[in-house]
Design a protein around this motif. Structure first.
Motif, PDB file in Angstrom:
ATOM      1  N   ALA A   1       0.833  -1.213   0.000  1.00 40.00           N
ATOM      2  CA  ALA A   1       0.000   0.000   0.000  1.00 40.00           C
ATOM      3  C   ALA A   1       0.863   1.257   0.000  1.00 40.00           C
ATOM      4  N   GLU A   2       0.362   2.303  -0.657  1.00 42.69           N
ATOM      5  CA  GLU A   2       1.084   3.583  -0.688  1.00 42.69           C
ATOM      6  C   GLU A   2       1.137   4.239   0.697  1.00 42.69           C
ATOM      7  N   GLY A   3       0.193   3.904   1.549  1.00 43.39           N
ATOM      8  CA  GLY A   3       0.218   4.376   2.937  1.00 43.39           C
ATOM      9  C   GLY A   3      -0.486   3.357   3.807  1.00 43.39           C
ATOM     10  N   SER A   4       0.017   3.144   5.017  1.00 42.57           N
ATOM     11  CA  SER A   4      -0.632   2.170   5.900  1.00 42.57           C
ATOM     12  C   SER A   4      -0.337   2.490   7.355  1.00 42.57           C
ATOM     13  N   CYS A   5      -1.270   2.066   8.215  1.00 46.24           N
ATOM     14  CA  CYS A   5      -1.126   2.312   9.650  1.00 46.24           C
ATOM     15  C   CYS A   5      -1.939   1.275  10.411  1.00 46.24           C
ATOM     16  N   LEU A   6      -1.312   0.663  11.396  1.00 50.46           N
ATOM     17  CA  LEU A   6      -2.022  -0.183  12.344  1.00 50.46           C
ATOM     18  C   LEU A   6      -2.276   0.665  13.588  1.00 50.46           C
TER      19      LEU A   6
END
Length: 237
Positions: free
Chosen positions: A24-29
């Protein structure tokens, strides 16, 4: 006393982990206590048909809960043939919240889709999704800037969300599942980093709530969202 032993104005422990998806171009958990949501931002070189040729981009969202994100296995919505009304309402809320802080003209004719997948649910999945989705969106935009895909930053502000409610006669911040399932009043607040309101959802589960209680919840939410925005700023560094 709250089941978690927190003070009325205390958030659960909140954590952000960036770049958790290699694709993904951006990700956050994002974690709000025991609630965990994976947020990914995917960039596409297209926009919905009704936006084509207008020079504007679009930000949208999808939301889902894994079958064992709850105490008993949930049926996958794909096997039911369509998302539930609750799912549709939440993903529209996430999309509206993010679009409130994006300049669509600066994005160009591109679409960013935010996927929020609940890995573990303990109350506040929609508010955690919005708060973590902003981090994923931020990183997607930075990915675009690093490749000269946008000339100006399309992100206008931060956005974050938190729940409030009346539990045991007391106005409290950031309800976990035990509180949410037994609250007299349940509310969700979405605000920008500058403190402006994007959306307020509030409903009485028992006795109607008063104007004073609504103001108390708003004040708690404003303080809580201020902390969440500070954590977002620390995370993106």
């Amino acid at each position: 006393m709250r089941p978690s032993k927190r003070a009325a104005s205390d958030l659960r422990p909140v954590r952000f982990e960036r770049a958790v998806s290699r694709h993904a171009e951006g990700s956050c958990l994002v974690r709000f206590g025991d609630t965990e949501v994976m947020c990914t931002a995917s960039l596409e070189d297209r926009v919905p048909g009704w936006l084509r040729g207008g020079g504007k981009g679009w930000v949208t969202a999808e939301y889902g809960m894994l079958p064992r994100s709850t105490t008993e296995r949930m049926r996958r919505e794909a096997s039911a043939g369509k998302p539930s009304g609750r799912t549709q309402e939440i993903q529209r809320l996430i999309g509206r919240s993010l679009r409130a802080v994006v300049d669509m003209h600066k994005l160009g004719e591109r679409q960013i889709t935010i996927d929020c997948d609940v890995l573990q649910a303990d109350g506040g999945t929609r508010t955690a999704s919005i708060t973590g989705a902003w981090v994923a969106l931020h990183d997607c935009v930075r990915w675009m800037q690093a490749r000269d895909m946008v000339s100006e930053d399309p992100l206008i502000d931060h956005v974050a969300a938190v729940s409030c409610g009346v539990y045991g006669g007391e106005t409290v911040l950031d309800l976990d599942y035990l509180e949410d399932s037994d609250a007299e009043t349940d509310a969700n607040f979405v605000m920008t980093g500058s403190g402006n309101l994007v959306e307020v959802q509030a409903s009485a589960e028992g006795e109607p709530f008063t104007q004073d209680q609504l103001i108390e919840m708003l004040d708690l939410a404003r303080a809580g969202i201020g902390q969440l925005v500070d954590l977002q700023k620390m995370t993106i560094g």
